[in-house]
Write a protein that holds these residues in place. Structure first.
Motif, short mmCIF file in Angstrom:
data_model
loop_
_atom_site.label_atom_id
_atom_site.label_comp_id
_atom_site.label_asym_id
_atom_site.label_seq_id
_atom_site.Cartn_x
_atom_site.Cartn_y
_atom_site.Cartn_z
N LYS A 167 0.64 -0.82 0.06
CA LYS A 167 0.02 0.33 0.25
C LYS A 167 0.96 1.42 0.15
N ALA A 168 1.72 1.36 0.75
CA ALA A 168 3.26 2.79 0.54
C ALA A 168 3.62 2.61 -0.44
N ARG B 16 2.96 1.24 -3.59
CA ARG B 16 1.97 1.57 -4.31
C ARG B 16 1.63 3.18 -4.83
N GLU B 17 1.06 3.82 -4.15
CA GLU B 17 0.93 4.82 -3.65
C GLU B 17 1.88 6.00 -4.74
N GLY B 18 3.31 5.96 -4.46
CA GLY B 18 4.18 7.51 -6.06
C GLY B 18 4.43 6.17 -7.33
N GLY C 226 -3.53 4.12 -12.94
CA GLY C 226 -4.41 4.55 -12.07
C GLY C 226 -5.20 5.15 -12.15
N PRO D 220 -7.40 9.97 -10.62
CA PRO D 220 -7.43 8.19 -9.98
C PRO D 220 -9.05 7.66 -10.30
N ASN E 191 -9.32 1.22 -5.41
CA ASN E 191 -9.56 1.65 -3.88
C ASN E 191 -8.86 0.46 -2.67
N GLU F 31 -7.44 1.81 0.13
CA GLU F 31 -8.69 1.83 1.41
C GLU F 31 -9.77 0.22 1.07
#
Length: 415
Positions: free
Chosen positions: A42-43, A45-47, A208, A253, A258, A260
């Motif tokens: 998750k961390a 993938r954000e970038g 994305g 996005p 999602n 989250e």
């Protein structure tokens, strides 16, 4: 009187706990390992979420592949031009290494939840591209019900705006429902990213955006793609070349992918699944009831060998629509298993096995080569639960293929 109450309470507790099955669990299927890995991903993938302009730019560079992880049938029908293929249900270390030997390779991924279809390109659109800049209302927009439940999202104020990177939908207003009617966006991109990362392929970038399939900068190929489609798109692009700045545009996005949602769903599923793990003996008993055994591996794996009586739906084809067709009653009892439930020889896993008691012990130091337990059971359970199928029981044991209690069928099974 007090003694009688104590005895009664003890008897009731004994009765309740006697119904809770105890058996030696397979450490090759670990929800906790998957959860920890998912949070790590998750961390990271954000970038690594990119817009279509960047996606196309990367695809043209060396040491880069576009990887399609949907089923064989979906890939063969239609995929992004130039994409290579490996069904997520067939992911393992050996298959990935054969397909992508260099783990530093940049991998671009996408799934069905990245695309929407509104208007088809025509000769008129090609020669009068300004018409494609027109606004269109919701009646012009087509998104399959299986991808976007109306109870969860409402599409408002979508404009097919001409931008430097082509045509995109913006903005999408998300409308959440009450917790009682909560549903989840179960995009294939997320378990794909998690599994690639877990197998050591960390140079992954994900499309994305929610992209219009008519975008002239998005070319498809496959048996379901008309021969004229890419020709029209390429001619339109020649008339209106995309700007070199398209990759720098801000990412819009896709609300259909999602992380989250996925994290929330994992947290809800974890304790529920724990109470629905069963031994092989219990699995066999339940299979004789009004029950479905669901095999969600690829069709090739299923055809070759599966537990006798199982039906098949490739995990990558899980949608609300497909599951409802296969299992109309969401209260149906479903039994699941995957490859990580079966081994040909326990010595391969350096485990001790007592053939008489069918009891196994798992010394943790001996499982070093299985530090990442990427069993298909876990994302399958998560998605079934998310789609409303909660009466699911999972085989929790690691079983010898030669175990006489298991009967297989398929083209690879000796008759």
């Amino acid at each position: 009187m007090k003694i009688s109450l104590i005895l009664l309470a003890t008897a009731l507790c004994t009765s309740v706990f006697s119904q809770i099955e105890t058996f030696t669990r397979s450490e090759l299927v670990s929800f906790n390992d998957y959860k920890v890995l998912a949070q790590e991903v998750k961390a990271a993938r954000e970038g690594r979420l990119v817009n279509l302009g960047t996606f196309n730019q990367f695809a043209a560079e060396p040491n880069t592949v576009i990887l399609d992880t949907r089923s064989d049938s979906m890939y063969n029908a239609k995929h992004i031009k130039g994409a290579i293929h490996l069904d997520l249900s067939d992911f393992n270390q050996a298959n990935l290494r054969r397909l992508i030997p260099d783990r530093t390779t940049r991998i671009l991924i996408y799934c069905n939840n990245n695309f929407m279809q509104d208007i088809q390109l025509s000769m008129e659109d090609m020669y009068f591209p300004s018409k494609m800049s027109r606004d269109f209302d919701r009646s012009d927009l087509y998104i399959p019900d299986s991808l976007i439940p109306t109870e969860v999202f409402e599409i408002k104020d979508i404009q097919n705006t001409r931008s430097r990177s082509g045509y995109r939908a913006e903005p999408i207003e998300e409308v959440r429902t009450t917790p009682e009617s909560r549903q989840y966006t179960l995009a294939l991109n997320i378990p794909t990213f998690i599994n690639l990362y877990g197998y050591g392929y960390t140079n992954v970038y994900e499309l994305g955006e929610l992209v219009n399939t008519s975008d002239p900068n998005l070319l498809f190929e496959g048996t379901a793609v008309p021969e004229t489609e890419n020709m029209l798109k390429q001619q339109l692009t020649a008339l209106n070349p995309p700007s070199t700045e398209s990759a720098k545009q801000p990412l819009i996005p896709s609300l259909l992918v999602n992380f989250e949602d996925y994290s929330e769903l994992m947290a809800e599923v974890e304790p529920y699944r724990e109470a629905h793990l069963v031994s092989l003996d219990r699995f066999n008993e339940m299979s004789k009831e009004n029950t479905i055994i669901l095999d969600f591996r690829s069709k090739a794996q299923y055809d070759a060998k599966h537990v006798k009586g199982a039906i098949n739906l490739d995990f990558t084809e899980f949608t609300q629509e497909r599951l409802n067709e296969l299992i109309p009653d969401p209260e149906t009892k479903i039994l699941i298993y995957c490859n990580n439930n079966f081994v040909t020889d326990f010595e391969d896993l350096t485990m001790d096995y007592n053939l008489q008691s069918k009891a196994m012990t798992y010394p943790k130091p001996n499982l070093k080569k299985y530090q990442r337990t990427l069993a298909l059971n876990i994302p399958a359970y998560i998605n079934l639960y998310g789609y409303g199928f909660k009466n699911v029981y999972e085989l929790g044991e690691l079983v010898l293929v030669a175990d006489e209690r298991v009967e297989f069928e398929g083209t690879a099974v000796a008759k």
